[in-house]
Design a protein around this motif. Structure first.
Motif, short mmCIF file in Angstrom:
data_model
loop_
_atom_site.label_atom_id
_atom_site.label_comp_id
_atom_site.label_asym_id
_atom_site.label_seq_id
_atom_site.Cartn_x
_atom_site.Cartn_y
_atom_site.Cartn_z
N UNK A 20 0.64 -1.19 -0.10
CA UNK A 20 -0.40 -0.03 0.04
C UNK A 20 1.00 1.46 0.30
N UNK A 21 2.27 0.90 0.82
CA UNK A 21 2.69 2.14 1.01
C UNK A 21 3.31 2.63 -0.53
N UNK A 22 3.92 1.58 -1.39
CA UNK A 22 4.65 1.83 -2.81
C UNK A 22 3.28 1.98 -4.06
N UNK A 23 1.83 2.32 -3.68
CA UNK A 23 1.20 2.04 -4.90
C UNK A 23 0.31 3.88 -4.33
N UNK A 24 0.83 4.68 -2.85
CA UNK A 24 -0.51 5.07 -2.60
C UNK A 24 0.01 6.70 -2.72
N UNK A 25 -0.88 6.98 -4.04
CA UNK A 25 -0.90 8.29 -3.68
C UNK A 25 -1.43 9.26 -3.30
N UNK A 26 -1.60 9.52 -2.59
CA UNK A 26 -2.27 9.97 -1.48
C UNK A 26 -2.31 10.33 0.23
N UNK A 27 -1.60 11.61 0.74
CA UNK A 27 -0.56 11.53 1.85
C UNK A 27 -1.65 10.46 3.12
N UNK A 28 -2.93 10.20 3.11
CA UNK A 28 -3.33 9.81 3.96
C UNK A 28 -3.13 8.55 3.19
N UNK A 29 -3.70 7.78 2.81
CA UNK A 29 -3.81 6.70 2.16
C UNK A 29 -2.11 5.74 3.25
N UNK A 30 -0.77 6.34 2.77
CA UNK A 30 0.07 6.04 3.55
C UNK A 30 0.43 6.18 4.16
N UNK A 31 -0.28 6.85 5.44
CA UNK A 31 -0.37 7.07 6.89
C UNK A 31 -1.21 5.69 6.94
N UNK A 32 -2.27 5.34 6.33
CA UNK A 32 -3.04 4.43 6.99
C UNK A 32 -2.22 2.66 6.58
N UNK A 33 -1.59 2.90 5.53
CA UNK A 33 -0.81 1.76 5.04
C UNK A 33 0.21 1.33 6.44
N UNK A 34 0.73 3.17 6.93
CA UNK A 34 1.97 2.44 7.28
C UNK A 34 1.70 2.05 9.39
N UNK A 35 0.31 2.32 9.48
CA UNK A 35 -0.97 1.62 10.67
C UNK A 35 -0.95 0.39 10.62
N UNK A 36 -1.09 0.38 9.17
CA UNK A 36 -1.13 -1.08 9.00
C UNK A 36 0.18 -1.89 9.13
#
Length: 116
Positions: A20-36
């Motif tokens: 998810x971090x590698x394919x994220x185009x949104x910083x909010x999505x990246x934060x969620x992926x870090x939480x995962x």
């Protein structure tokens, strides 16, 4: 196989977060992926501290050395990991809000002012 299963689940959860971090185009999505990714550490810590046929480490009514107990340090580390993970996620989301206010976007590719 059952002794390896929690480690495989932790690795699978971590890899989903990294994907998810590698394919994220949104910083909010990246934060969620870090939480995962952080959630994978919860599973890993609990897998390390698990013992078959053990009980909680409450010694008020039991004679010493009559039963096996789960290591309470691992449980405390997991609880600390949950608190730190929630704090880091909240801080990162606050930073994303500030980036959106100042730059008008949460797309990492459009943040050209942040490049060196």
């Amino acid at each position: 196989m059952m002794s390896v299963l929690p480690y495989l689940v932790a690795a699978w959860i971590f890899l989903i977060g990294v994907y998810g971090l590698a394919t994220s185009r949104n910083l909010i999505h990246a934060v969620g992926c870090l939480a995962v990714c952080q959630a994978a550490t919860y599973v890993l810590l609990l897998a390390v501290g698990y013992r078959d046929d053990s009980t909680a480490p409450v010694f008020s009514d039991v004679e010493p050395h009559t039963r096996t107990v789960v290591d309470p340090v691992v449980q405390a580390l997991t609880l600390t990991d949950v608190v730190v993970g929630a704090t880091v996620t909240a801080l990162l989301l606050a930073l994303v809000i500030q980036v959106e206010k100042r730059h008008g976007t949460v797309d990492p590719d459009e943040l050209s002012e942040l490049r060196g």
